[in-house]
Design an enzyme around this catalytic site. Structure first.
Site, mmCIF file in Angstrom:
data_model
loop_
_atom_site.group_PDB
_atom_site.id
_atom_site.type_symbol
_atom_site.label_atom_id
_atom_site.label_comp_id
_atom_site.label_asym_id
_atom_site.label_seq_id
_atom_site.Cartn_x
_atom_site.Cartn_y
_atom_site.Cartn_z
ATOM 1 N N SER A 115 0.203 -1.068 -0.006
ATOM 2 C CA SER A 115 0.063 0.007 -0.068
ATOM 3 C C SER A 115 1.004 1.351 0.105
ATOM 4 O O SER A 115 0.296 2.452 -0.717
ATOM 5 C CB SER A 115 -0.818 -0.024 1.160
ATOM 6 O OG SER A 115 -1.871 -0.757 1.044
ATOM 7 N N GLU B 31 2.760 0.213 15.001
ATOM 8 C CA GLU B 31 3.191 1.141 14.895
ATOM 9 C C GLU B 31 3.715 1.749 15.989
ATOM 10 O O GLU B 31 4.864 2.516 15.589
ATOM 11 C CB GLU B 31 1.575 2.151 14.419
ATOM 12 C CG GLU B 31 1.508 1.196 13.040
ATOM 13 C CD GLU B 31 0.426 0.153 13.202
ATOM 14 O OE1 GLU B 31 0.269 -0.283 14.737
ATOM 15 O OE2 GLU B 31 -0.714 -0.542 12.678
#
Lengths: 283, 320
Positions: free
Chosen positions: B43, B64
């Site tokens: 992506s 993350e």
């Protein structure tokens, strides 16, 4: 740096404890409990284990580097940094005061030598240490990255993201240490949020776990850290479970969470210092 | 009806591809450039870099917070980490990690955020972050960049690799007109006056720069000459360029794919209120979450397309 005898190292621990107590007392704020418990670790690391240069360089290339993830142990870290030559010992008197390089929690912003990342908001240090360790690998730098975390800090989820990553990416030039004192601000970890079997947890995450059962005994800490060093480079990240007592060295502070974030008053300071000989000269 | 556009295009491409191609080129230029991604390599278009420089690329899995911390650590070791994920997970999810380990610690980390704003489309509001520019611009020491098309995103990516300091780079998913030159020089913090005008200034950022170009042509048909300024750098903001333009035109419109609250328009309002109070109308999302739909449908429903810029320009003009 010349290797010191165990007796000399112990004397430095006593002085570190005096520094910590006087620093938090002077500003009536800060966290005395945990740094008292980690004095042996700090001193063993900085005066014996680390291959480091107090002529500080941020990138730490060619040196062992240390990160403090549980930033509230700042008073202890500042003391050992000053006592090992990173900045003048006299600067300890500025701790937590306006315009000081010795912020309440460690920071890089004021350029205090020895500090490479801000810490205080818990759970972030292991990730940072992993990045620093991988930078060393890219550069084929064979020195090590050390990091200290609190046991209560392990309640933060990010620590386990980092734990998973470290084993997957075989970050074996890293030695993490958990200050396993069983205490956090609101009480014993068992009561607040039980960590259960930490050794099994870290092993399940793919780490080599090295227990240092007598974390307030200099000989035991030195042996434990040597053993940890020998475990590096074998494809697995290394974790020391360092059994300490919060508040160690002062009879009325030891083994309780009550001194986690509370400074002593004048009388308590005098009483505490009476139990800790001034070995290297107060700042 | 065909508009007389001052900028045109022959090709459309997603801005994330501009990032991916710029990232690869930056990696070839500088061996210290490294990459990280939290399970979104495809992506983010980071795959070519990963293939060419496997030893300088780190898959972090869906984690993350850890990715931001690792980036800070790599920066300590002298690397220039580009950490990529969706804008939502690159900001709100990891705000404290960015705040303490990157911004406050002055780390040379590039936070690369794709799929920002409504034009993410069908995935809906969970992923359509519209607050990221606000969060990032509030952080001391953070540079915030939101380029408008493939070419500008590629140029911005190369520019941030050369710049020392933390950067938030925002780009997106949809195929979008490529209307800026491939050989452009990207100057961080320097606004680009794309179209000269005298009646009203349109300050646009990101995908809405194209909508501003279209709006300018629509306004011109009605005899209104709008100046179009491309604010690719939200912070540091080019205050001189903003003031110079509004002193000439006397009113302005801000256009962004972001909440009005805390966005580019807010930053412009601060500049104007301090130095040159003037009518300012906002094109942005008005205190609402997004929803599923195609990018075009969403920009229309939430009032972010050229027609809405035209309306806002007329409102601003009427207040002069």
């Amino acid at each position: 740096m010349k290797k010191q005898s165990i007796e000399q190292l112990q004397k430095t621990c006593t002085q570190l404890r005096r520094d910590v107590l006087r620093m938090v007392h002077a500003v009536q704020s800060g966290h005395p409990g945990a740094p008292l418990g980690c004095a042996e670790f700090f001193v063993a690391l900085y005066f014996d284990q680390l291959r480091h240069n107090p002529d500080f360089k941020m990138d730490g290339k060619g040196e062992d580097i240390f990160f403090l993830s549980n930033g509230h142990l700042s008073a202890g870290w500042y003391s050992v940094l000053a006592r090992s030559g990173y900045f003048p010992v006299s600067e300890l008197k500025t701790f937590r005061k306006l315009n000081s390089r010795l912020q309440g929690h460690p920071a890089t912003h004021e350029h205090l030598p020895g500090i490479r990342i801000a810490s205080g908001s818990l759970g972030q240090g292991l990730s940072v240490a992993l990045g620093a360790a991988q930078a060393k690998k890219i550069d084929q730098d064979d020195k090590l990255v050390y990091i200290l975390m609190g046991d209560g800090e392990l309640q933060e989820g990010q620590v386990w993201e980092a734990a998973m990553y470290a084993a997957h990416h075989k970050v074996d030039n890293l030695i993490a240490t958990v200050d396993y004192n069983g205490q956090q601000i609101d009480g014993p970890t068992k009561k607040i949020m039980d960590l259960m079997n930490l050794k099994a947890k870290w092993e399940a995450f793919g780490w080599e776990v090295n227990e240092i059962k007598e974390g307030n005994d200099m000989k035991s800490v030195l042996e434990g850290l040597e053993k940890a060093k020998a475990l590096t480079g074998k494809g697995k990240p290394v974790l020391n479970l360092l059994y300490t007592e919060m508040g160690y060295g002062v009879d009325f502070m030891v083994g309780t969470h009550k001194w986690h974030g509370s400074p002593p008053n004048d009388e308590q300071l005098a009483q505490a210092l009476g139990q800790l000989e001034e070995t290297l000269g107060d700042y | 009806m065909s508009l007389d556009l001052k900028f045109t295009y022959t090709e459309k491409k997603d801005t994330r591809s501009g990032f991916g191609d710029g990232f690869l080129e930056a990696g070839r230029k500088n061996p210290n450039v490294v990459g990280l991604c939290a399970d979104l390599i495809g992506s983010l278009k980071m795959g070519d870099f990963q293939k060419e420089f496997p030893d300088r690329f780190f898959q972090t899995g869906i984690a993350e917070a850890n990715m931001i911390g690792i980036s800070a650590g790599l920066a300590i070791g002298g690397k220039i980490p580009f950490a990529g994920t969706f804008a939502n997970f690159a900001t709100g999810r990891v705000y404290d990690q960015i705040r303490q380990s990157v911004a406050y610690s002055d780390k040379n980390v590039k936070i690369c955020a794709s799929h920002a704003g409504l034009t993410l489309g069908e995935d809906g509001a969970t992923h359509q972050i519209l607050e990221d520019l606000g969060m990032m611009k509030m952080l001391p020491h953070m540079t915030v960049i939101n380029p408008c098309d493939y070419n500008q995103t590629k140029a911005a990516t190369l520019a941030i690799a050369e710049y020392e300091g933390p950067v938030y780079l925002r780009f997106g998913r949809p195929s979008w007109p490529i209307f800026t030159p491939a050989d452009q020089k990207f100057e961080i913090g320097k606004a680009w006056k794309m179209i000269d005008g005298k009646d009203v200034t349109i300050f646009a950022t990101g995908h809405l720069v194209w909508e501003a170009v279209v709006a300018e042509a629509m306004l011109r048909e009605e005899g209104i000459h709008a100046e179009v300024i491309n604010i690719h750098t939200i912070k540091p903001l080019d205050e001189a360029a903003i003031l110079e333009s509004v002193k000439k035109t006397g009113c302005a419109v801000s256009a962004e794919e972001h909440q009005i609250n805390g966005g580019l328009g807010d930053s412009i309002a601060q500049v104007l209120s301090r130095h040159h109070p003037s009518p300012l109308e906002y094109v942005g999302v008005n205190d609402s979450f997004g929803e599923s739909g195609t990018p075009t449908e969403l920009l229309e429903k939430y009032g972010l397309n050229a027609e809405n810029i035209v309306k806002a320009a007329k409102r601003a003009l009427a207040r002069k």
